[in-house]
Design a protein around this motif. Sequence first.
Motif, PDB file in Angstrom:
ATOM      1  N   ALA A  45      25.062   6.825  39.446  1.00  0.00           N
ATOM      2  CA  ALA A  45      24.841   5.587  38.685  1.00  0.00           C
ATOM      3  C   ALA A  45      24.125   5.854  37.363  1.00  0.00           C
ATOM      4  O   ALA A  45      24.116   4.991  36.481  1.00  0.00           O
ATOM      5  CB  ALA A  45      24.044   4.597  39.521  1.00  0.00           C
ATOM      6  N   ARG A  46      23.562   7.062  37.217  1.00  0.00           N
ATOM      7  CA  ARG A  46      22.858   7.407  35.979  1.00  0.00           C
ATOM      8  C   ARG A  46      23.756   8.128  34.967  1.00  0.00           C
ATOM      9  O   ARG A  46      23.304   8.495  33.889  1.00  0.00           O
ATOM     10  CB  ARG A  46      21.638   8.283  36.301  1.00  0.00           C
ATOM     11  CG  ARG A  46      20.636   7.633  37.244  1.00  0.00           C
ATOM     12  CD  ARG A  46      19.289   8.304  37.169  1.00  0.00           C
ATOM     13  NE  ARG A  46      19.307   9.693  37.647  1.00  0.00           N
ATOM     14  CZ  ARG A  46      19.076  10.043  38.905  1.00  0.00           C
ATOM     15  NH1 ARG A  46      18.819   9.114  39.823  1.00  0.00           N
ATOM     16  NH2 ARG A  46      19.086  11.314  39.259  1.00  0.00           N
ATOM     17  N   VAL A  47      25.015   8.334  35.316  1.00  0.00           N
ATOM     18  CA  VAL A  47      25.934   9.018  34.398  1.00  0.00           C
ATOM     19  C   VAL A  47      26.189   8.143  33.177  1.00  0.00           C
ATOM     20  O   VAL A  47      26.512   6.962  33.298  1.00  0.00           O
ATOM     21  CB  VAL A  47      27.271   9.347  35.103  1.00  0.00           C
ATOM     22  CG1 VAL A  47      28.306   9.848  34.094  1.00  0.00           C
ATOM     23  CG2 VAL A  47      27.058  10.398  36.194  1.00  0.00           C
ATOM     24  N   THR A  48      26.058   8.742  32.007  1.00  0.00           N
ATOM     25  CA  THR A  48      26.333   8.021  30.764  1.00  0.00           C
ATOM     26  C   THR A  48      27.565   8.572  30.049  1.00  0.00           C
ATOM     27  O   THR A  48      28.019   7.991  29.055  1.00  0.00           O
ATOM     28  CB  THR A  48      25.131   8.105  29.809  1.00  0.00           C
ATOM     29  OG1 THR A  48      24.838   9.481  29.533  1.00  0.00           O
ATOM     30  CG2 THR A  48      23.899   7.445  30.425  1.00  0.00           C
ATOM     31  N   VAL A  49      28.095   9.677  30.548  1.00  0.00           N
ATOM     32  CA  VAL A  49      29.273  10.304  29.952  1.00  0.00           C
ATOM     33  C   VAL A  49      30.526   9.536  30.379  1.00  0.00           C
ATOM     34  O   VAL A  49      30.671   9.194  31.558  1.00  0.00           O
ATOM     35  CB  VAL A  49      29.384  11.773  30.423  1.00  0.00           C
ATOM     36  CG1 VAL A  49      30.648  12.423  29.896  1.00  0.00           C
ATOM     37  CG2 VAL A  49      28.153  12.555  29.994  1.00  0.00           C
ATOM     38  N   PRO A  50      31.442   9.233  29.475  1.00  0.00           N
ATOM     39  CA  PRO A  50      32.708   8.602  29.875  1.00  0.00           C
ATOM     40  C   PRO A  50      33.403   9.446  30.949  1.00  0.00           C
ATOM     41  O   PRO A  50      33.597  10.649  30.770  1.00  0.00           O
ATOM     42  CB  PRO A  50      33.508   8.563  28.573  1.00  0.00           C
ATOM     43  CG  PRO A  50      32.474   8.551  27.491  1.00  0.00           C
ATOM     44  CD  PRO A  50      31.362   9.421  28.004  1.00  0.00           C
ATOM     45  N   THR A  51      33.774   8.795  32.035  1.00  0.00           N
ATOM     46  CA  THR A  51      34.259   9.513  33.217  1.00  0.00           C
ATOM     47  C   THR A  51      35.545   8.894  33.742  1.00  0.00           C
ATOM     48  O   THR A  51      35.674   7.669  33.818  1.00  0.00           O
ATOM     49  CB  THR A  51      33.195   9.472  34.337  1.00  0.00           C
ATOM     50  OG1 THR A  51      31.982  10.068  33.859  1.00  0.00           O
ATOM     51  CG2 THR A  51      33.662  10.218  35.571  1.00  0.00           C
ATOM     52  N   GLN A  52      36.476   9.765  34.109  1.00  0.00           N
ATOM     53  CA  GLN A  52      37.687   9.333  34.792  1.00  0.00           C
ATOM     54  C   GLN A  52      37.802  10.072  36.117  1.00  0.00           C
ATOM     55  O   GLN A  52      37.633  11.297  36.182  1.00  0.00           O
ATOM     56  CB  GLN A  52      38.935   9.589  33.960  1.00  0.00           C
ATOM     57  CG  GLN A  52      40.209   9.089  34.647  1.00  0.00           C
ATOM     58  CD  GLN A  52      41.435   9.212  33.757  1.00  0.00           C
ATOM     59  OE1 GLN A  52      41.652  10.229  33.132  1.00  0.00           O
ATOM     60  NE2 GLN A  52      42.244   8.159  33.709  1.00  0.00           N
ATOM     61  N   ILE A  53      38.096   9.329  37.171  1.00  0.00           N
ATOM     62  CA  ILE A  53      38.284   9.901  38.506  1.00  0.00           C
ATOM     63  C   ILE A  53      39.741   9.703  38.892  1.00  0.00           C
ATOM     64  O   ILE A  53      40.274   8.588  38.825  1.00  0.00           O
ATOM     65  CB  ILE A  53      37.346   9.221  39.525  1.00  0.00           C
ATOM     66  CG1 ILE A  53      35.890   9.437  39.107  1.00  0.00           C
ATOM     67  CG2 ILE A  53      37.591   9.777  40.922  1.00  0.00           C
ATOM     68  CD1 ILE A  53      34.910   8.536  39.811  1.00  0.00           C
ATOM     69  N   ILE A  54      40.372  10.807  39.286  1.00  0.00           N
ATOM     70  CA  ILE A  54      41.796  10.785  39.613  1.00  0.00           C
ATOM     71  C   ILE A  54      41.994  11.315  41.025  1.00  0.00           C
ATOM     72  O   ILE A  54      41.327  12.275  41.425  1.00  0.00           O
ATOM     73  CB  ILE A  54      42.605  11.655  38.628  1.00  0.00           C
ATOM     74  CG1 ILE A  54      42.306  11.264  37.180  1.00  0.00           C
ATOM     75  CG2 ILE A  54      44.098  11.533  38.903  1.00  0.00           C
ATOM     76  CD1 ILE A  54      42.910  12.219  36.156  1.00  0.00           C
ATOM     77  N   VAL A  55      42.894  10.697  41.762  1.00  0.00           N
ATOM     78  CA  VAL A  55      43.290  11.211  43.073  1.00  0.00           C
ATOM     79  C   VAL A  55      44.810  11.259  43.147  1.00  0.00           C
ATOM     80  O   VAL A  55      45.508  10.534  42.434  1.00  0.00           O
ATOM     81  CB  VAL A  55      42.758  10.347  44.238  1.00  0.00           C
ATOM     82  CG1 VAL A  55      41.247  10.351  44.285  1.00  0.00           C
ATOM     83  CG2 VAL A  55      43.291   8.927  44.148  1.00  0.00           C
ATOM     84  N   GLY A  56      45.288  12.146  43.994  1.00  0.00           N
ATOM     85  CA  GLY A  56      46.715  12.161  44.278  1.00  0.00           C
ATOM     86  C   GLY A  56      47.038  11.140  45.343  1.00  0.00           C
ATOM     87  O   GLY A  56      46.277  10.949  46.299  1.00  0.00           O
TER      88      GLY A  56
END
Length: 260
Positions: A201-212
Motif C-alpha cells: 500500500a506504500r508503493v508510489t511507483v506506477p505498477t501493472q500486475i499481469i496474470v496469464g
Amino acid sequence: MKTVKSKDGTVLAYDVHGSGPALVYITGAICFRSFKPILQDVKEFAKEFTVYSYDRRGRGDSGDTAPYSIEREVEDLEAMIDAAGGKANLYGHSSGAVLALEAALRLGDKVNKVVMYDPPYVHDQAGKLTYGQLSQKVHKLLDDGKNKEAMRTFLKGIGMPGMFVWLLPLFPGWKTMVALAPTLAYDIALTQDLPPVERAARVTVPTQIIVGEKSPAGIHDVANQLTTAIPNARFEKIAGQDHMVSAKVLLPVLSRFLKQ
C-alpha cells in the motif's frame, strides 16, 4: 557480456539489447540470461526497449556472496538500474516479480515503472503451510548436497507434472538446472509468505500486475490482493497464456503501460 558490482562486491553479468526506454528484466526460478527461453524473450522485448538482461546472483556468469538476503538482491537490482543510467523500468517474471515489488518499495525514484507477471507468493494460510513443508524438504536436500533430488522435489512441489519431472534428466539442460539448484533457496525466501499487502500500500511507483488466463488460481488470487493494495495499480489478464507467457503476446501489453 558486461559486468557491474553490487554493493556487497558481488559481480553481476549482464547483456544489453535493443533501443528505447531502459527495461531491466528480472527472471524467475532456475532462469539465467543465456537460457534459451530468456534469450527469446529478450529478442522480442528489444524491439521496443533497451533490455538489460542479467544473471541474478548465483546464476550463469554472476558471482554470489553469502549470506543470502532479499536486501542483497535488491542491491543487485540497484546496481543494474545504475548501469542502465540511474533510472529504469522493471519487468519481473514469477519470483522476479517479487523482486520488482521490493525494488519499488526500496529504491524510490530510481524505478520508473514496474510490471509484475504472475507474482507467486503463497495466497492463503493453507498454501503457506504446504509451501513451508516443501521448503524444509528442499533445504534439507540442498544441505545434504542432493541437488538433483532438491530440483525434482521443488518442481513437483510447485505443480509440475510428475512424468515431466521424471523425464527432465533426458533433456540437454538438466545439468545446468542441477547446477542452479542452490538458488532455489533464494526463490523460496522470496515467495514463502503471503502477499505483503500492508507494505504494498506504500508503493508510489506506477505498477501493472499481469496474470496469464491459464495460470494457477492461487496466482490469480495473489494478483487480485496486490492490485487492491497498491495505489492505482493496473491489472490485466492475458487470454490463452499460462505461467510461461509468450513474449510476443506480452510485448504489446508492456509497451502500452511503459511507454505511455
